[in-house]
Design a protein around this motif. Structure first.
Motif, PDB file in Angstrom:
ATOM      1  N   LEU A 180       0.851  -1.185   0.000  1.00 20.79           N
ATOM      2  CA  LEU A 180       0.000   0.000   0.000  1.00 20.79           C
ATOM      3  C   LEU A 180       0.890   1.238   0.000  1.00 20.79           C
ATOM      4  N   LYS A 181       0.554   2.214  -0.829  1.00 21.89           N
ATOM      5  CA  LYS A 181       1.403   3.400  -0.962  1.00 21.89           C
ATOM      6  C   LYS A 181       0.653   4.664  -0.563  1.00 21.89           C
ATOM      7  N   ALA A 182       1.431   5.693  -0.273  1.00 25.41           N
ATOM      8  CA  ALA A 182       0.863   6.933   0.249  1.00 25.41           C
ATOM      9  C   ALA A 182       0.175   7.765  -0.819  1.00 25.41           C
ATOM     10  N   THR A 218      -6.497  10.111   4.051  1.00 23.40           N
ATOM     11  CA  THR A 218      -6.413   8.907   4.875  1.00 23.40           C
ATOM     12  C   THR A 218      -5.574   7.820   4.204  1.00 23.40           C
ATOM     13  N   ILE A 219      -5.673   7.730   2.874  1.00 23.17           N
ATOM     14  CA  ILE A 219      -4.821   6.760   2.175  1.00 23.17           C
ATOM     15  C   ILE A 219      -3.351   7.129   2.342  1.00 23.17           C
ATOM     16  N   ARG A 220      -3.063   8.432   2.383  1.00 24.39           N
ATOM     17  CA  ARG A 220      -1.675   8.858   2.634  1.00 24.39           C
ATOM     18  C   ARG A 220      -1.223   8.412   4.020  1.00 24.39           C
ATOM     19  N   GLN A 221      -2.082   8.581   5.018  1.00 23.34           N
ATOM     20  CA  GLN A 221      -1.740   8.124   6.375  1.00 23.34           C
ATOM     21  C   GLN A 221      -1.482   6.621   6.390  1.00 23.34           C
ATOM     22  N   LEU A 222      -2.350   5.869   5.730  1.00 23.04           N
ATOM     23  CA  LEU A 222      -2.222   4.408   5.743  1.00 23.04           C
ATOM     24  C   LEU A 222      -1.024   3.936   4.926  1.00 23.04           C
ATOM     25  N   GLY A 223      -0.765   4.605   3.797  1.00 25.84           N
ATOM     26  CA  GLY A 223       0.370   4.203   2.970  1.00 25.84           C
ATOM     27  C   GLY A 223       1.701   4.414   3.646  1.00 25.84           C
ATOM     28  N   ASN A 224       1.755   5.346   4.598  1.00 24.29           N
ATOM     29  CA  ASN A 224       2.998   5.606   5.335  1.00 24.29           C
ATOM     30  C   ASN A 224       3.105   4.795   6.624  1.00 24.29           C
TER      31      ASN A 224
END
Length: 393
Positions: A312-314, A360-366
């Protein structure tokens, strides 16, 4: 044992640390959306983050003396963009390189141990010199970099000290690349972990052994076939074994391995029990909303349902390999919802994320997968408890 969490992001490493028994004296993160994620979960009394002292501040501005002198472990994931395969690869020249702040925290708090995580790209050949510099700084954090001193000059001083030093380094430091899939995370995510123990403790530690394996998944899918039965996939919808794996499957069939490890967990495992947000538009599961627009093109193919997901990416729409979408049973593709992405990162379902889908995808990707973080943290905690000299802080 009290701990300090630096560069906390969405909280994956911090939650894993807490599950392993550490009590956070401070959780430091500068990103407002990530801090709002913590606060929102605390307002909902989410057990994962209950009572955490969250500080929305740049780590370089934090006063560590406010925490006292009994911090057992410092953990964190210094921002990885300087070393990421998807970034500009500027490394130490990137203003987002926060390893100097990680070293400062170790120098000022002198913890019994530390756990730092970063992207696999940190070990690329182009960063070899700087990676060795990071390790030397963590071995001898008391030898600080002088004002206006070039990092290469500081590294030379550290190398000379290390080569001439007849005593042990201040911290014994180990590093390894761990694949989250090998530890029960439904995602192929390789990350560098750097772990150090203060040398006066006499700690005995090694990286935890994998608990899950790709061979076990191959056996379950193509030899025993219980994987398909477990997921109630009709025979007509079961794919054929990939041609590239035929030799390996035959080897496993003719010489069945003694499978001590469990099978890799897959994307289908991660999504189990969640309604299809594209069909059930009225579902009330937090962060589980359909996002349109997913499509495939050359090299942008998404994750397969019956393998661990891609890393998964940011990014969101523009990630190059389609890492933030998956291929459905009918051959179509769609983006992972935030809840599905959280499942891939093994966050608890009670944990909600603040912000738009892209934020939120940025938070999860990191993030660090919670399960992987917990396993590394638990192994460190067990070693600290067994230390004969742990009483000397």
């Amino acid at each position: 044992m009290r701990s300090l969490e630096l560069f906390a992001g969405a909280g994956g490493l911090a939650i894993g640390m807490a599950r392993a028994g550490f009590q956070h004296a401070a959780v430091i993160e500068w990103d407002h959306d990530a801090c709002e994620t913590f606060r929102e979960n605390q307002r909902h009394h989410a057990h994962a983050v209950e009572g955490w002292p969250v500080h929305e501040v740049d780590a370089s501005q934090f006063d560590y003396s406010s925490l006292g002198s009994d911090i057992s472990v410092i953990s964190g994931g210094p921002p990885c963009q300087p070393f990421s395969m998807g970034g500009k690869h500027r490394g130490n020249q990137d203003e987002r390189d926060m390893f100097p702040e990680a070293v400062r925290a170790v120098r000022e708090l002198r913890p019994q141990a530390f756990i730092f995580e970063n992207v696999k790209g940190l070990k690329r050949e182009s960063f070899t010199s700087y990676f060795s510099y990071i390790l030397l700084q963590l071995q001898y954090p008391e030898i600080s970099r002088a004002t206006n001193e070039e990092w290469a000059v500081h590294r030379d001083r550290l190398e000379q000290h290390h080569s001439a030093n007849k005593a042990a380094a201040t911290y014994n430091v180990l590093f390894d690349v761990l694949n989250a899939a090998d530890f029960g995370v439904p995602q192929k995510r390789e990350r560098v972990f750097i772990v150090g123990f203060r040398s006066d403790l006499g700690a005995r530690w090694s990286f935890p052994s994998p608990t899950h394996s790709s061979d076990a998944l191959l056996v379950s899918k193509w030899i025993q076939k219980d994987y398909w039965e477990e997921h109630e996939v009709p025979k007509a919808r079961r794919p054929e074994p990939p041609e590239r794996l035929s030799t390996r499957i035959e080897r496993l069939r003719s010489s069945p391995p003694l499978l001590i490890a469990k099978r890799w967990r897959t994307t289908r495992d991660a999504l189990l029990g969640l309604p299809d947000p594209e069909v059930d538009l009225d579902n009330v599961i937090p962060n589980h909303l359909f996002t349109p627009g997913a499509r495939t093109y050359a090299g942008h193919t998404g994750s397969k349902l019956d393998e661990p997901a891609k890393t998964l990416k940011a990014g969101y729409h523009g990630v190059p390999g389609g890492e933030n979408m998956f291929v459905k049973d009918d051959g179509g593709v769609r983006y992972f919802t935030v809840r599905e992405s959280a499942r891939l990162q093994t966050f608890p379902d009670e944990y909600e994320f603040h912000g738009s889908w892209s934020q939120t995808i940025r938070q999860l990707g990191n993030a660090v997968p919670v399960r992987l973080a917990e396993m590394v943290a638990r192994s460190v905690a067990n070693s600290l408890r067994a230390c004969p000299d742990r009483g000397g802080q």
